[in-house]
Design a protein around this motif. Structure first.
Motif, short mmCIF file in Angstrom:
data_model
loop_
_atom_site.label_atom_id
_atom_site.label_comp_id
_atom_site.label_asym_id
_atom_site.label_seq_id
_atom_site.Cartn_x
_atom_site.Cartn_y
_atom_site.Cartn_z
N GLY A 162 -6.85 -42.53 -10.09
CA GLY A 162 -8.33 -43.39 -8.98
C GLY A 162 -8.58 -44.50 -8.28
N ILE A 163 -8.02 -45.02 -9.60
CA ILE A 163 -8.28 -46.36 -9.02
C ILE A 163 -6.72 -47.56 -8.83
CG2 ILE A 163 -8.04 -49.13 -10.74
CD1 ILE A 163 -10.59 -47.13 -11.41
N SER A 164 -7.06 -47.75 -7.82
CA SER A 164 -5.41 -48.29 -6.60
C SER A 164 -6.35 -49.63 -6.03
CB SER A 164 -5.11 -47.46 -6.14
OG SER A 164 -7.03 -47.30 -5.45
N ALA A 165 -4.91 -50.38 -5.77
CA ALA A 165 -5.59 -51.65 -4.70
C ALA A 165 -6.25 -51.58 -4.10
CB ALA A 165 -3.87 -52.02 -4.32
N GLU A 166 -6.91 -49.96 -3.37
CA GLU A 166 -8.13 -50.39 -2.06
C GLU A 166 -9.47 -49.75 -3.48
OE1 GLU A 166 -5.21 -48.04 -2.27
OE2 GLU A 166 -4.40 -49.94 -0.59
N ASN A 167 -8.84 -49.50 -4.55
CA ASN A 167 -10.19 -48.84 -5.54
C ASN A 167 -10.07 -49.23 -6.17
OD1 ASN A 167 -12.78 -47.45 -5.79
ND2 ASN A 167 -11.85 -45.53 -6.90
N ASN A 168 -10.47 -50.65 -6.81
CA ASN A 168 -10.20 -52.04 -7.47
C ASN A 168 -12.06 -51.99 -7.54
OD1 ASN A 168 -10.11 -53.82 -8.82
ND2 ASN A 168 -8.53 -54.88 -8.42
N PRO A 169 -12.52 -51.22 -8.97
CA PRO A 169 -13.70 -51.83 -9.24
C PRO A 169 -14.17 -53.69 -9.07
CG PRO A 169 -12.67 -50.04 -10.59
CD PRO A 169 -11.62 -50.86 -9.67
N LEU A 170 -13.11 -54.24 -9.80
CA LEU A 170 -12.96 -55.83 -9.81
C LEU A 170 -13.39 -56.37 -8.72
CD1 LEU A 170 -10.11 -56.44 -12.33
CD2 LEU A 170 -12.81 -56.44 -12.76
N GLU A 171 -13.02 -55.60 -7.71
CA GLU A 171 -12.84 -56.68 -6.13
C GLU A 171 -14.15 -56.32 -5.21
OE1 GLU A 171 -11.07 -58.61 -4.92
OE2 GLU A 171 -10.02 -59.48 -6.37
N ILE A 172 -14.59 -54.66 -5.19
CA ILE A 172 -15.62 -54.00 -5.61
C ILE A 172 -16.71 -54.68 -6.10
CG2 ILE A 172 -17.31 -52.68 -5.13
CD1 ILE A 172 -14.62 -50.16 -4.87
N ILE A 173 -17.00 -55.50 -7.25
CA ILE A 173 -18.02 -56.19 -7.68
C ILE A 173 -18.08 -57.92 -7.64
CG2 ILE A 173 -18.50 -57.18 -9.57
CD1 ILE A 173 -17.46 -54.50 -11.22
N TRP B 175 -28.67 -42.89 -15.65
CA TRP B 175 -27.42 -43.52 -14.92
C TRP B 175 -26.74 -43.05 -13.49
CZ3 TRP B 175 -26.14 -48.30 -17.75
CH2 TRP B 175 -24.88 -48.78 -17.19
N LYS B 176 -26.90 -44.06 -13.16
CA LYS B 176 -26.79 -43.46 -11.57
C LYS B 176 -25.48 -43.81 -10.81
CE LYS B 176 -31.09 -42.73 -10.87
NZ LYS B 176 -30.95 -41.41 -10.79
N THR B 177 -24.39 -44.82 -11.11
CA THR B 177 -23.11 -45.76 -10.48
C THR B 177 -22.29 -45.21 -11.31
OG1 THR B 177 -23.50 -47.65 -11.96
CG2 THR B 177 -23.98 -47.69 -10.15
N GLN B 178 -21.11 -45.16 -10.64
CA GLN B 178 -19.91 -44.45 -11.60
C GLN B 178 -19.02 -45.16 -11.17
OE1 GLN B 178 -20.14 -41.26 -12.22
NE2 GLN B 178 -21.85 -41.09 -12.19
N LEU B 179 -18.04 -45.85 -12.09
CA LEU B 179 -17.34 -46.24 -11.91
C LEU B 179 -15.72 -46.64 -11.65
CD1 LEU B 179 -16.37 -49.16 -14.11
CD2 LEU B 179 -15.30 -48.10 -15.54
#
Length: 456
Positions: free
Chosen positions: A175-186, A365-369
């Motif tokens: 599920g990690i992609s350019a549209e779902n990039n945790p680093l960019e979201i952070i 813990w609440k958030t999902q990576l």
């Protein structure tokens, strides 16, 4: 038969000898009575003078002080002396040994603001000791010590860092992609400002502003006269604790705002010292985020499941970014970012009236990576609430600053009361030493000095 009386010459001479002694005795008794009457008059004057204590200070904040500005906001010791003379005169002028005041002056007086609010501090401590009791104070001390130990342990875990991983052993997270990039979201979350991200839905932040130039701790203030250092009670380790409990009892917070006060978030002002509610709330939220980041990062470093998720996400991102050799660096940045996002969730829960434990586990813990953009629940059923986290912040705040800012808020709150716009803490008296010159019978004069304080 009619009796006739007679007096011998010897008896006459003896009476003549005793008459001066009797006259001296009568005069001495008259003088002694006059002195007693003077003492009663002066004591009555001081008791009556200090019975004019500020009723709003006492009823709302449990503080005993005499407003020596008499509603003007300017120190008027002359008026205070006139009041004392007025109360003394009826007692002094009554009876057979009438006395009068020839002169009266103040040898010294202590203001609420003297020695950085020492008189206010002593009254707060005395009130809180009676309010909490020895058992309550010990319970608070034990809890704060427990929390302090936990925070120290979490800082040590953070300082040690995360154990090194073996990149080839980690399967990339789906599920990690350019549209779902945790680093960019952070990165996007950090760029948007933290205050708007932690406020509960439909929450309107107070727009109240209190110009700092008007408050006690920033303006030029009056000072007392004389040395009252001997009245200072030796400080103890619990004094700071009692002051913070007083703040939380008497002043408003974000979750329980002050009513009709200068600011709504008054405890936050004591911590932040800023001019507006928004600035003070931002100050507190920022420090809560730091506390929660440390705690959350410590959990990520020590929980096997979360570390596995970090490794899997870092593996996916390293391949996505075409830097497979940089997986360990990505994992470290990812862990810090995830801890920050979780901290945003934690503070949102606190501001919503929920609770967050100091030590996280998987159930808290609440958030999902894999989906950091998802809105997490703002409910929290166990742990510490917002007020308890404020207690932790107060342990890092200097006692003197907390005390003076508390006085700022009390003063400005009273100024918001109709007819009390000129109230000033630095014209409030709690101790005075007065000197009276008394004229008694037979034109005798003597000086009488008296000291009075609300601590008596």
């Amino acid at each position: 038969m009619k009796q006739k009386g007679s007096m011998t010459i010897a008896m006459s001479l003896m009476l003549l000898a005793f008459l001066p002694l009797i006259a001296v005795t009568i005069r001495a008794s008259q003088t002694a009575c006059a002195r007693v009457q003077s003492v009663n008059g002066i004591d009555t004057a001081l008791y009556s003078l200090f019975s004019e204590y500020d009723k709003e200070l006492l009823e709302t904040y449990n503080l005993f002080f005499l407003d020596a500005g008499y509603g003007t906001g300017k120190l008027d010791i002359g008026q205070m002396i006139s009041q004392a003379e007025h109360y003394a005169k009826p007692v002094l002028s009554s009876g057979m040994t009438r006395c009068s005041i020839q002169a009266c002056g103040a040898e010294g007086f202590r203001l609420a603001s003297d020695r950085k609010g020492k008189a206010v501090e002593q009254q707060i401590i005395r009130y809180m000791k009676g309010n909490l009791g020895a058992a309550g104070i010990e319970k608070l001390k034990d809890k704060l010590e427990e929390n302090r130990t936990i925070l120290q342990q979490q800082e040590e875990i953070q300082a040690q860092g995360m154990e090194e991983t073996v990149p080839e052993n980690a399967a990339p997270m789906e599920g990690i992609s350019a549209e779902n990039n945790p680093l960019e979201i952070i990165k996007s979350l950090k760029n948007n400002g933290f205050l708007g991200l932690v406020l509960p839905a439909d929450t309107q932040v107070s727009e109240k502003v209190q110009p700092l130039g008007e408050v006690l701790s920033h303006r030029t203030i009056e000072t007392g006269q004389g040395d009252f250092a001997q009245m200072d009670v030796k400080s103890s380790v619990t004094d700071k604790l009692l002051i913070q409990e007083y703040v939380l009892e008497k002043l408003g917070t974000f979750t329980e705002p002050g009513k009709e006060g200068a600011l709504d978030y008054q405890a936050e002002y004591v911590l932040g010292g800023k001019a507006s509610d928004k600035e003070n709330l931002s100050y507190v939220v920022n420090r809560l985020l730091l506390i929660r980041e440390t705690a959350n990062l410590a959990f990520l470093y020590t929980d096997a499941q979360k570390r596995a998720e970090l490794e899997a996400c870092a593996a996916a991102l390293s391949f996505l970014l075409l830097i497979p050799e940089g997986m360990e660096l990505v994992q470290g940045v990812l862990a810090a970012g995830w801890a920050y996002v979780e901290s945003l969730s934690d503070v949102r829960i606190l501001l919503s009236g929920g609770k967050v434990p100091l030590i996280k586990d998987s159930t808290a813990w609440k958030t999902q990576l894999e989906n950091l953009n998802q809105n997490t629940s703002i409910t929290g059923g166990r742990g510490l609430d917002y007020e308890e986290y404020l207690r932790i912040l107060f342990t890092f705040a200097p006692k003197e600053k907390s005390l003076m800012r508390t006085m700022d808020m009390i003063e400005q709150n009273i100024c918001k009361t109709e007819g009390r716009e000129n109230f000033r803490f630095d014209v409030c008296v709690d101790a005075v030493s007065l000197s009276f010159l008394i004229k008694g019978p037979n034109n005798m004069t003597w000086q009488a000095d008296r000291f009075y304080t609300y601590d008596m």
